[in-house]
Enzyme design. Structure first.
Site, PDB file in Angstrom:
ATOM      1  N   HIS A 151      -3.565  -5.123   0.445  1.00  0.00           N
ATOM      2  CA  HIS A 151      -3.080  -5.470   1.788  1.00  0.00           C
ATOM      3  C   HIS A 151      -3.031  -6.993   1.964  1.00  0.00           C
ATOM      4  O   HIS A 151      -3.956  -7.595   2.516  1.00  0.00           O
ATOM      5  CB  HIS A 151      -3.976  -4.836   2.855  1.00  0.00           C
TER       6      HIS A 151
ATOM      7  N   CYS B 232       0.822  -1.204   0.000  1.00  0.00           N
ATOM      8  CA  CYS B 232       0.000   0.000   0.000  1.00  0.00           C
ATOM      9  C   CYS B 232       0.865   1.267   0.000  1.00  0.00           C
ATOM     10  O   CYS B 232       1.454   1.603  -1.012  1.00  0.00           O
ATOM     11  CB  CYS B 232      -0.995  -0.014   1.147  1.00  0.00           C
TER      12      CYS B 232
ATOM     13  N   GLU C 143      -1.326  -8.673   4.029  1.00  0.00           N
ATOM     14  CA  GLU C 143      -1.122  -9.105   5.413  1.00  0.00           C
ATOM     15  C   GLU C 143      -2.413  -9.597   6.060  1.00  0.00           C
ATOM     16  O   GLU C 143      -2.374 -10.328   7.055  1.00  0.00           O
ATOM     17  CB  GLU C 143      -0.500  -7.975   6.243  1.00  0.00           C
TER      18      GLU C 143
END
Length: 259
Positions: free
Chosen positions: A221, A113, A223
């Site tokens: 994202h 990001c 994660e």
């Protein structure tokens, strides 16, 4: 045996709107520890406290995280406007030279990001302040309401370059990703290869051409739910492999070396 160390770039943050802190999302540490198999350590990204040289010698790789503050437009030769939002100038001062140093050394990093945008700016690229204001673009911002599961839900397709680095990594020419960003690449920096695009033409996956090390970066994202997501897991696994190679003293060793 001590795991290889990944420096997770932190963001400046105010607790209760008054207590200054450096913060990093728990899901970043989970992805680094549980999927990449490395030791996650939060970096207070401020040149008052540390230098790029110290970071390079301390860590084996870096996770360039997302964050609400944006890269300051002065870093890519443009004038600040209200549309550019909030900034973290201390993080700019650490991460932009850190990216360039890692590219030169072949030291691995994974950009997410804001981190994706930092990589582009560090290599001389520019950013749009607000993607949703561009003709034909969708709103890539995080939904304002809902649970975390709803905010990080998969929302659009990213199409990879046929036979490219990300296509080979994911084993598919198209993948579904979440989207939680306002800014995006305007002009790619020198050596920045755009290897994946959203359906509206927004760049979503990049790497640095001819860099000796791992430089993969994504606008979404990964994660979130990294241990289970079929796109996130191979990305963090490949990053962990690159970090372990660096920790063993192997130079260079990057996924995109054969691209």
């Amino acid at each position: 045996m001590t795991r290889p160390k990944v420096g997770i770039i932190g963001n400046s943050y105010l607790i209760n709107d008054q207590y200054p802190a450096h913060a990093g999302g728990t899901m970043n540490s989970e992805a680094v520890a549980e999927v990449a198999g490395c030791m996650p350590l939060l970096v207070p990204s401020d040149p008052r406290f540390l230098s790029v040289d110290e970071l390079l010698e301390t860590f084996d790789g870096f996770l360039l995280t997302g964050g609400r503050p944006n890269v300051h437009p002065h870093e890519y030769g443009e004038v600040e406007t209200d549309a550019h939002g909030a900034f973290d100038r201390a993080r700019d001062a650490i991460v932009l030279p850190l990216v360039r140093a890692c590219v030169d050394r072949g030291q691995p990093f994974l950009g997410i990001c804001r981190g994706f945008q930092e990589v582009n700016v560090a290599m001389g690229g520019t950013l749009y302040p607000e993607i949703r204001d561009l003709p034909g673009r969708m709103n890539h911002r995080m939904p304002p309401d809902g649970t975390l599961e709803e905010k990080f839900a998969l929302r659009h397709v990213v199409k990879m370059t046929e036979g490219g680095v990300f296509h080979r990594l994911f084993g598919a020419p198209e993948v579904m990703t979440n989207t939680l960003h306002g800014q995006g690449i305007k002009a790619p920096g020198s050596r920045i290869v755009i290897d994946g695009l959203a359906e509206d033409g927004t760049p979503e996956a990049i790497f640095v051409k001819d860099a000796p090390g791992f430089t993969l970066s994504v606008q979404w994202h990964p994660e979130w739910d990294a241990a289970n997501d079929p796109v996130s897991r191979p990305l963090f696994s490949a990053f962990g492999d690159a970090v372990r190679s660096w920790a063993r003293g192997e130079r260079p060793g990057g996924l995109q070396k054969s691209a």
